[in-house]
Design a protein around this motif. Structure first.
Motif, PDB file in Angstrom:
ATOM      1  N   LEU A 236       0.825  -1.207   0.000  1.00  0.00           N
ATOM      2  CA  LEU A 236       0.000   0.000   0.000  1.00  0.00           C
ATOM      3  C   LEU A 236       0.860   1.259   0.000  1.00  0.00           C
ATOM      4  O   LEU A 236       0.578   2.216  -0.727  1.00  0.00           O
ATOM      5  CB  LEU A 236      -0.924   0.000   1.222  1.00  0.00           C
ATOM      6  N   TYR A 237       1.906   1.290   0.814  1.00  0.00           N
ATOM      7  CA  TYR A 237       2.761   2.470   0.834  1.00  0.00           C
ATOM      8  C   TYR A 237       3.495   2.644  -0.486  1.00  0.00           C
ATOM      9  O   TYR A 237       3.696   3.763  -0.955  1.00  0.00           O
ATOM     10  CB  TYR A 237       3.743   2.388   2.003  1.00  0.00           C
ATOM     11  N   ASN A 238       3.894   1.545  -1.092  1.00  0.00           N
ATOM     12  CA  ASN A 238       4.562   1.642  -2.388  1.00  0.00           C
ATOM     13  C   ASN A 238       3.604   2.065  -3.490  1.00  0.00           C
ATOM     14  O   ASN A 238       4.037   2.514  -4.558  1.00  0.00           O
ATOM     15  CB  ASN A 238       5.222   0.311  -2.747  1.00  0.00           C
ATOM     16  N   ARG A 239       2.307   1.907  -3.249  1.00  0.00           N
ATOM     17  CA  ARG A 239       1.313   2.387  -4.217  1.00  0.00           C
ATOM     18  C   ARG A 239       1.142   3.905  -4.141  1.00  0.00           C
ATOM     19  O   ARG A 239       0.427   4.488  -4.944  1.00  0.00           O
ATOM     20  CB  ARG A 239      -0.040   1.725  -3.945  1.00  0.00           C
ATOM     21  N   GLY A 240       1.754   4.536  -3.129  1.00  0.00           N
ATOM     22  CA  GLY A 240       1.705   5.987  -3.051  1.00  0.00           C
ATOM     23  C   GLY A 240       1.000   6.550  -1.837  1.00  0.00           C
ATOM     24  O   GLY A 240       0.881   7.771  -1.701  1.00  0.00           O
ATOM     25  N   PHE A 241       0.513   5.690  -0.922  1.00  0.00           N
ATOM     26  CA  PHE A 241      -0.150   6.195   0.282  1.00  0.00           C
ATOM     27  C   PHE A 241       0.878   6.689   1.285  1.00  0.00           C
ATOM     28  O   PHE A 241       1.881   6.021   1.547  1.00  0.00           O
ATOM     29  CB  PHE A 241      -1.029   5.115   0.915  1.00  0.00           C
ATOM     30  N   SER A 242       0.623   7.865   1.854  1.00  0.00           N
ATOM     31  CA  SER A 242       1.491   8.399   2.901  1.00  0.00           C
ATOM     32  C   SER A 242       1.074   7.913   4.281  1.00  0.00           C
ATOM     33  O   SER A 242       1.897   7.847   5.191  1.00  0.00           O
ATOM     34  CB  SER A 242       1.460   9.933   2.874  1.00  0.00           C
ATOM     35  N   GLU A 243      -0.197   7.598   4.443  1.00  0.00           N
ATOM     36  CA  GLU A 243      -0.730   7.117   5.714  1.00  0.00           C
ATOM     37  C   GLU A 243      -1.717   5.992   5.454  1.00  0.00           C
ATOM     38  O   GLU A 243      -2.485   6.052   4.478  1.00  0.00           O
ATOM     39  CB  GLU A 243      -1.458   8.235   6.482  1.00  0.00           C
ATOM     40  N   VAL A 244      -1.712   4.998   6.330  1.00  0.00           N
ATOM     41  CA  VAL A 244      -2.725   3.952   6.312  1.00  0.00           C
ATOM     42  C   VAL A 244      -3.221   3.782   7.740  1.00  0.00           C
ATOM     43  O   VAL A 244      -2.431   3.493   8.642  1.00  0.00           O
ATOM     44  CB  VAL A 244      -2.178   2.614   5.782  1.00  0.00           C
ATOM     45  N   ALA A 245      -4.513   3.992   7.960  1.00  0.00           N
ATOM     46  CA  ALA A 245      -5.100   3.889   9.295  1.00  0.00           C
ATOM     47  C   ALA A 245      -5.995   2.666   9.368  1.00  0.00           C
ATOM     48  O   ALA A 245      -6.848   2.456   8.498  1.00  0.00           O
ATOM     49  CB  ALA A 245      -5.907   5.153   9.615  1.00  0.00           C
ATOM     50  N   GLY A 246      -5.798   1.851  10.398  1.00  0.00           N
ATOM     51  CA  GLY A 246      -6.624   0.674  10.583  1.00  0.00           C
ATOM     52  C   GLY A 246      -8.050   1.041  10.947  1.00  0.00           C
ATOM     53  O   GLY A 246      -8.345   2.174  11.348  1.00  0.00           O
ATOM     54  N   ALA A 247      -8.949   0.070  10.831  1.00  0.00           N
ATOM     55  CA  ALA A 247     -10.367   0.313  11.107  1.00  0.00           C
ATOM     56  C   ALA A 247     -10.605   0.743  12.549  1.00  0.00           C
ATOM     57  O   ALA A 247     -11.584   1.435  12.846  1.00  0.00           O
ATOM     58  CB  ALA A 247     -11.174  -0.945  10.789  1.00  0.00           C
ATOM     59  N   SER A 248      -9.723   0.345  13.452  1.00  0.00           N
ATOM     60  CA  SER A 248      -9.907   0.683  14.869  1.00  0.00           C
ATOM     61  C   SER A 248      -9.291   2.028  15.244  1.00  0.00           C
ATOM     62  O   SER A 248      -9.380   2.454  16.395  1.00  0.00           O
ATOM     63  CB  SER A 248      -9.290  -0.414  15.741  1.00  0.00           C
ATOM     64  N   THR A 249      -8.670   2.705  14.284  1.00  0.00           N
ATOM     65  CA  THR A 249      -8.038   3.995  14.583  1.00  0.00           C
ATOM     66  C   THR A 249      -9.097   5.053  14.876  1.00  0.00           C
ATOM     67  O   THR A 249     -10.009   5.263  14.077  1.00  0.00           O
ATOM     68  CB  THR A 249      -7.188   4.467  13.387  1.00  0.00           C
ATOM     69  N   PRO A 250      -9.018   5.745  16.012  1.00  0.00           N
ATOM     70  CA  PRO A 250     -10.014   6.786  16.328  1.00  0.00           C
ATOM     71  C   PRO A 250      -9.968   7.922  15.309  1.00  0.00           C
ATOM     72  O   PRO A 250      -8.898   8.255  14.774  1.00  0.00           O
ATOM     73  CB  PRO A 250      -9.583   7.270  17.720  1.00  0.00           C
ATOM     74  N   GLU A 251     -11.135   8.517  15.068  1.00  0.00           N
ATOM     75  CA  GLU A 251     -11.207   9.606  14.092  1.00  0.00           C
ATOM     76  C   GLU A 251     -10.267  10.770  14.430  1.00  0.00           C
ATOM     77  O   GLU A 251      -9.618  11.311  13.532  1.00  0.00           O
ATOM     78  CB  GLU A 251     -12.642  10.124  13.944  1.00  0.00           C
ATOM     79  N   PRO A 252     -10.147  11.196  15.702  1.00  0.00           N
ATOM     80  CA  PRO A 252      -9.228  12.312  15.996  1.00  0.00           C
ATOM     81  C   PRO A 252      -7.778  11.998  15.631  1.00  0.00           C
ATOM     82  O   PRO A 252      -7.025  12.880  15.222  1.00  0.00           O
ATOM     83  CB  PRO A 252      -9.393  12.514  17.506  1.00  0.00           C
ATOM     84  N   ASP A 253      -7.378  10.720  15.774  1.00  0.00           N
ATOM     85  CA  ASP A 253      -6.005  10.337  15.465  1.00  0.00           C
ATOM     86  C   ASP A 253      -5.728  10.443  13.969  1.00  0.00           C
ATOM     87  O   ASP A 253      -4.762  11.081  13.533  1.00  0.00           O
ATOM     88  CB  ASP A 253      -5.748   8.909  15.951  1.00  0.00           C
TER      89      ASP A 253
END
Length: 436
Positions: A236-253
């Motif tokens: 995913l990062y090699n596809r060009g994403f700078s950030e990947v957030a898991g489903a459990s990541t809080p919205e403020p984070d």
């Protein structure tokens, strides 16, 4: 100890970021770890380190950013803070959780290139000032950052949108990849958040399309996963994403991460715009908009001194139009002169923003590539020559269009060498090189 480390890590132990260091080593970053602030400062004096990572659990963490920047001297040192999203003075990137090594590697590349660009901006401002021109970076756009959110509606995605809006961002929602691209082409954005479907296909489609578009290429991308599951973060990062957030990541984070990406992107745009604005300063070559020989000589001396002080490599490339029968006809008819504005514009677009391009003679161009070793510089110059060589230029009525080929010469600055000497070596290499 590693013979050529690139990355300084300051941590009290390996509990938090030991695995991250091993991953970065595997990607070629070659980390070295200091347990105390004194050891970290000493390492910056002994090694040519490109960036620093600080574990927030280190007892000296609060004072380290300033101490490291001072120890780095003339070199602009990006600093990454891991263990908290609260970024204090002197922190370029703050991350609450330990990132995937590929993710951090990509962010480090961006931070290092941005640091080099800032260094070049200061040098170029000095050079132009001596020649009666001004170069003002100005301030980044103060309007609310614009963030595109693409994906089907979901309560968490809507929650993220609301969180970003409450933080002062302007959020535009696109339910499908088609509408996302419509918005991206209609107006500028500072970041994009893509909502991951179970197979990630829509998000990957948007990311792939953006990375193929020169205007959209630099917009930072974040992927918010819809569900937990087995994923290949490296891919995913090699596809060009700078950030990947898991489903459990809080919205403020995730909102804090996206806003940091957006503000950094906007700051870099301001510097890039200022550097490119020098072309209209009135002291450039009137035909191509590139540096004149006099301006280039003045700036090259300053760049060479800075490269020595910062212990960064510096390479010079010379590109000279090759001779051939077709080109002889174009030259005699004045068609080559007519093509020069376009050729100069192509050279300026094909170099990085921190590189300096000049027109030394009617058919000779030069490039100063900071923080670039000789082999990489040769590849860059040959790529530029190849791209221009694929362009057909008008040769007048009843004649086939002509193409322009270049001979390429390259030299890397050696210890104790002057700017004039390295340029002379690049020119000498030019005569030994075949046409590109």
């Amino acid at each position: 100890m590693l013979s050529d480390p690139r990355l300084l890590v300051v941590a009290p132990n390996d509990d938090r970021i030991g695995a991250l260091c091993r991953g970065l080593d595997g990607l070629g970053w070659r980390t070295m770890t200091a347990r105390t602030g004194g050891a970290a400062v000493a390492a910056l004096g002994d090694f040519k380190l490109e960036a620093a990572i600080i574990d927030v659990d280190h007892p000296e963490a609060a004072a380290l950013p300033e101490a490291l920047r001072l120890a780095a001297g003339a070199r602009r040192l990006p600093v990454v803070w891991i263990g908290s999203t609260v970024a204090g003075e002197g922190i370029d990137l703050a991350m609450a959780e330990v990132p995937h090594p590929t993710q951090l590697g990509l962010r480090l590349e961006q931070l290092v290139r941005a640091a080099i660009t800032e260094e070049e901006f200061r040098l170029r401002r000095q050079t132009l000032g001596l020649h009666g021109a001004t170069l003002d970076a100005g301030d980044p756009d103060s309007s609310p950052v614009r963030i595109l959110i693409a994906g089907a509606p979901d309560h968490r995605f809507i929650g993220l949108s609301n969180t970003l809006t409450q933080a002062g961002a302007e959020v535009v929602a696109a339910p499908t990849p088609y509408t996302a691209f419509d918005y991206l082409h209609e107006s500028p954005f500072d970041a994009a958040v893509l909502w991951g479907a179970p197979d990630h296909a829509p998000a990957l489609s948007i990311a792939s399309g953006m990375k193929r578009n020169t205007r959209l290429y630099h917009i930072p991308l974040a992927l918010y996963l819809r569900s937990e599951g087995e994923i290949n973060l490296g891919e995913l990062y090699n596809r060009g994403f700078s950030e990947v957030a898991g489903a459990s990541t809080p919205e403020p984070d995730i909102a804090a991460r996206v806003l940091a990406l957006a503000h950094t992107h906007r700051r870099h745009l301001a510097i890039r715009k200022a550097l490119e604005g020098a072309r209209g300063s009135g002291v450039m070559d009137p035909t191509t908009g590139l540096f004149t020989p006099t301006l280039f000589a003045s700036h090259l001396g300053r760049v060479a001194e800075a490269a020595t002080a910062r212990r960064r490599p510096l390479s010079i490339c010379v590109l000279k139009v090759s001779e051939n029968e077709t080109l002889g006809h174009a030259r005699r008819g004045g068609w080559l002169d007519r093509a020069m504005p376009q050729i100069g514009a192509m050279v300026s677009r094909l170099v990085r923003v921190e590189d300096t391009a000049a027109r030394l003679a009617p058919e000779v161009f030069a490039l100063a590539l900071p923080a670039t070793p000789g082999p990489s510089a040769r590849l860059a110059a040959e790529r530029i020559a190849a791209v221009i060589g694929c362009t057909a230029f008008d040769a007048g009525p009843d004649r086939s269009p002509f193409v322009v080929e270049f001979r390429v010469g390259v030299a890397e600055l050696m210890p104790g060498e002057s700017a004039a000497a390295v340029l002379e070596r690049a020119s000498a290499d030019l005569h030994a090189a075949p046409a590109a």
